[in-house]
Scaffold this motif. Structure first.
Motif, PDB file in Angstrom:
ATOM      1  N   PRO A 121       0.842  -1.222   0.000  1.00 51.26           N
ATOM      2  CA  PRO A 121       0.000   0.000   0.000  1.00 51.26           C
ATOM      3  C   PRO A 121       0.871   1.263   0.000  1.00 51.26           C
ATOM      4  O   PRO A 121       0.831   2.064   0.941  1.00 51.26           O
ATOM      5  CB  PRO A 121      -0.810  -0.142   1.288  1.00 51.26           C
ATOM      6  CG  PRO A 121       0.092  -0.900   2.210  1.00 51.26           C
ATOM      7  CD  PRO A 121       0.862  -1.861   1.329  1.00 51.26           C
ATOM      8  N   SER A 164      -1.005   4.659   0.265  1.00 54.66           N
ATOM      9  CA  SER A 164      -1.522   4.907   1.615  1.00 54.66           C
ATOM     10  C   SER A 164      -0.394   5.294   2.566  1.00 54.66           C
ATOM     11  O   SER A 164      -0.546   6.204   3.401  1.00 54.66           O
ATOM     12  CB  SER A 164      -2.241   3.668   2.151  1.00 54.66           C
ATOM     13  OG  SER A 164      -3.499   3.512   1.540  1.00 54.66           O
ATOM     14  N   GLU A 222      -5.313   0.926  -4.803  1.00 53.15           N
ATOM     15  CA  GLU A 222      -5.871   0.487  -3.527  1.00 53.15           C
ATOM     16  C   GLU A 222      -7.340   0.862  -3.530  1.00 53.15           C
ATOM     17  O   GLU A 222      -7.696   1.991  -3.873  1.00 53.15           O
ATOM     18  CB  GLU A 222      -5.153   1.165  -2.355  1.00 53.15           C
ATOM     19  CG  GLU A 222      -3.658   0.894  -2.292  1.00 53.15           C
ATOM     20  CD  GLU A 222      -2.982   1.725  -1.229  1.00 53.15           C
ATOM     21  OE1 GLU A 222      -3.579   1.892  -0.135  1.00 53.15           O
ATOM     22  OE2 GLU A 222      -1.870   2.219  -1.473  1.00 53.15           O
ATOM     23  N   ARG A 223      -8.164  -0.100  -3.151  1.00 49.96           N
ATOM     24  CA  ARG A 223      -9.617   0.159  -3.233  1.00 49.96           C
ATOM     25  C   ARG A 223     -10.345  -0.519  -2.083  1.00 49.96           C
ATOM     26  O   ARG A 223     -10.176  -1.710  -1.848  1.00 49.96           O
ATOM     27  CB  ARG A 223     -10.156  -0.343  -4.572  1.00 49.96           C
ATOM     28  CG  ARG A 223     -11.524   0.174  -4.943  1.00 49.96           C
ATOM     29  CD  ARG A 223     -11.828  -0.083  -6.404  1.00 49.96           C
ATOM     30  NE  ARG A 223     -13.011   0.630  -6.850  1.00 49.96           N
ATOM     31  CZ  ARG A 223     -13.424   0.682  -8.110  1.00 49.96           C
ATOM     32  NH1 ARG A 223     -12.724   0.063  -9.061  1.00 49.96           N
ATOM     33  NH2 ARG A 223     -14.510   1.361  -8.441  1.00 49.96           N
TER      34      ARG A 223
END
Length: 505
Positions: A6, A9, A66-67
């Motif tokens: 990630p 993020s 990213e979901r």
């Protein structure tokens, strides 16, 4: 393998968490607070590097995606991803943020923890803007940027900081309201806030024009374009050095990014229909604002107006593509226009940051930004003068520096559209050299202006590191722009292919 991490993020939330930790640590151990803030800024930059090193420049789709569901009732998602358009701007953000922290190292004595925390939080939020693929997530990050910048100017700014802060807030917030209305309308059309789904919407020209104008009001203020530019000089003059750096180097680019991510792909027919408007406003910014810069007596104001003129190249490069597309079947000129605008954004990030840091170096010593208060600085600060002259030449578009590459690409693309567009755009090479050399001549050269200048000491190791790093970036991009251009090739080609298809049902 790294694509499974990630990374986006981490790049968003690491500086935000760091900001709150710095804030919690308080000002009792100010030096430790500064080192903590710098550590988080450097870590964020290192975390963001795989976005470039592992980026697949042959892929059309979004990468590092990213979901996750955020607000299920309204189909709002925590949806992140980057392409060749957004990734370079994220790297630019994490790179410049390091120098913003260093620039306030000794200068900021009042609540340094709050100051450092505001910049770290804003860094994470700006990365969120560039990586959001959900329109509501984008809007949340977009509005969240206002809060730390509002505090930075309002708390650590100059004598007229309250006026500048309120003006900055009102201008940017006003435009954002119309963008929100447009996003909600498209949500009901697409059934979600997925930005990529917005790209596939088919809407009539009248609807597209209304949405385009809503986006224009938001993005034009951020760039800023003439005539909604008046907040920028006031904000720059009153902001502390770090605030001016992040404002010019990153926040102005968010407006340009918005045109590429929203206006062009969502409303291509309206963009083509109203391209004359954006081109006219861009050329006014390049020519008229250049002359405005020429008469400034405050160094920060001069550089602020210079930023408006240089960002005019960005919007010019983005919108001449429609004229080129109507006049020829070749996409080469259109590619060069968009990529030239992108290179200009990254280059201006380096150069504007360096110019404001140079003014900050002088202001920290003499506490004046007035050109008349200087003269002969080269005699007392020869190393600093070398950096200042180099960045001034880059700002004027000297070949071999990054300032030349983007402007040259846009001017070449403008020739494909209309000779007079190219002619007017090229005048910046003369006007830009005029106001930049005018400032450098009076500040750097001649006899020593006064006793304060005679007592100046040259830059220290910290300042040399900052200016040297930015000088290297300006030189590398100027001599070897290929690594930047190559990562955006496929994404820009896909954008041009997308907007070539009519969206009118």
């Amino acid at each position: 393998m790294l694509a499974d991490w990630p990374i986006l993020s981490l790049t968003i939330w690491l500086p935000i968490v760091g900001g709150f930790l710095v804030l919690a640590s308080g000002d009792r151990a100010a030096n430790a607070t500064r080192w903590t803030a710098l550590t988080f800024a450097i870590l964020t930059f290192l975390v963001s590097l795989p976005l470039y090193s592992s980026f697949d420049s042959t892929s059309v789709g979004m990468q590092f995606v990213e979901r996750a569901t955020w607000i299920e009732l309204f189909k709002i998602e925590y949806y992140l991803g980057v392409d060749g358009i957004s990734m370079p701007l994220i790297i630019l953000t994490t790179f410049i943020s390091i120098f913003v922290i260093i620039a306030g190292w000794e200068v900021i004595q009042y609540k340094p923890s709050h100051y450092m925390a505001a910049f770290l939080i804003m860094e994470g939020v700006m990365v969120g803007v560039f990586s959001s693929l959900d329109a509501m997530l984008f809007y949340v990050f977009w509005e969240a940027m206002l809060i730390p910048m509002f505090l930075i100017i309002g708390v650590w700014g100059g004598p007229n900081r309250v006026y500048a802060t309120i003006k900055f807030f009102l201008y940017t917030f006003f435009g954002s309201v119309f963008m929100l209305v447009a996003l909600i309308y498209m949500y009901f059309q697409a059934g979600s806030f997925d930005i990529l789904a917005f790209h596939d919407l088919k809407m009539g020209l009248e609807v597209q024009v209304l949405i385009f104008i809503a986006f224009l009001l938001a993005f034009a203020v951020k760039v800023p374009m003439w005539p909604v530019h008046t907040w920028l000089p006031d904000a720059h003059v009153e902001a502390p050095t770090g605030g001016s750096v992040i404002l010019a180097a990153i926040m102005l680019k968010i407006g340009g990014y918005g045109f590429l991510r929203f206006s062009l792909p969502i409303t291509p027919d309206a963009s083509s229909y109203l391209d004359w408007l954006i081109i006219t406003l861009s050329l006014i910014a390049v020519v008229y604002i250049g002359f405005v810069a020429l008469v400034q007596q405050d160094m920060k104001k001069l550089i602020a107006y210079s930023s408006i003129a240089h960002m005019g190249f960005v919007t010019l490069g983005f919108f001449i593509v429609f004229i080129i597309a109507r006049s020829t079947e070749s996409t080469g000129g259109a590619m060069m226009g968009v990529e030239g605008g992108m290179v200009q954004m990254v280059s201006h990030g380096f150069i504007s940051a360096a110019m404001f840091l140079c003014v900050g170096v002088l202001y920290d010593r003499i506490h004046s930004r007035e050109i008349a208060d200087y003269g002969g600085v080269v005699h007392t600060m020869p190393i600093f003068a070398g950096f200042m002259v180099f960045f001034a030449m880059a700002n004027a578009g000297l070949p071999g520096t990054s300032g030349f590459v983007g402007e040259f690409m846009v001017i070449l693309a403008s020739f494909r559209a209309d000779f007079w567009f190219a002619f007017l755009a090229a005048t910046t090479l003369i006007i830009g050299a005029a106001y930049t050399l005018w400032m450098v001549k009076r500040v750097m050269f001649g006899a020593v202006g006064n006793d304060k200048v005679a007592a100046l000491k040259d830059i220290n190791g910290r300042e040399f590191l900052v200016l040297g790093s930015l000088a290297a970036a300006v030189l590398i991009l100027g001599l070897w722009p290929a690594p930047l251009v190559e990562v955006m090739d496929v994404s820009v080609a896909n954008l041009l292919k997308h907007i070539a298809v009519t969206k009118i049902p």
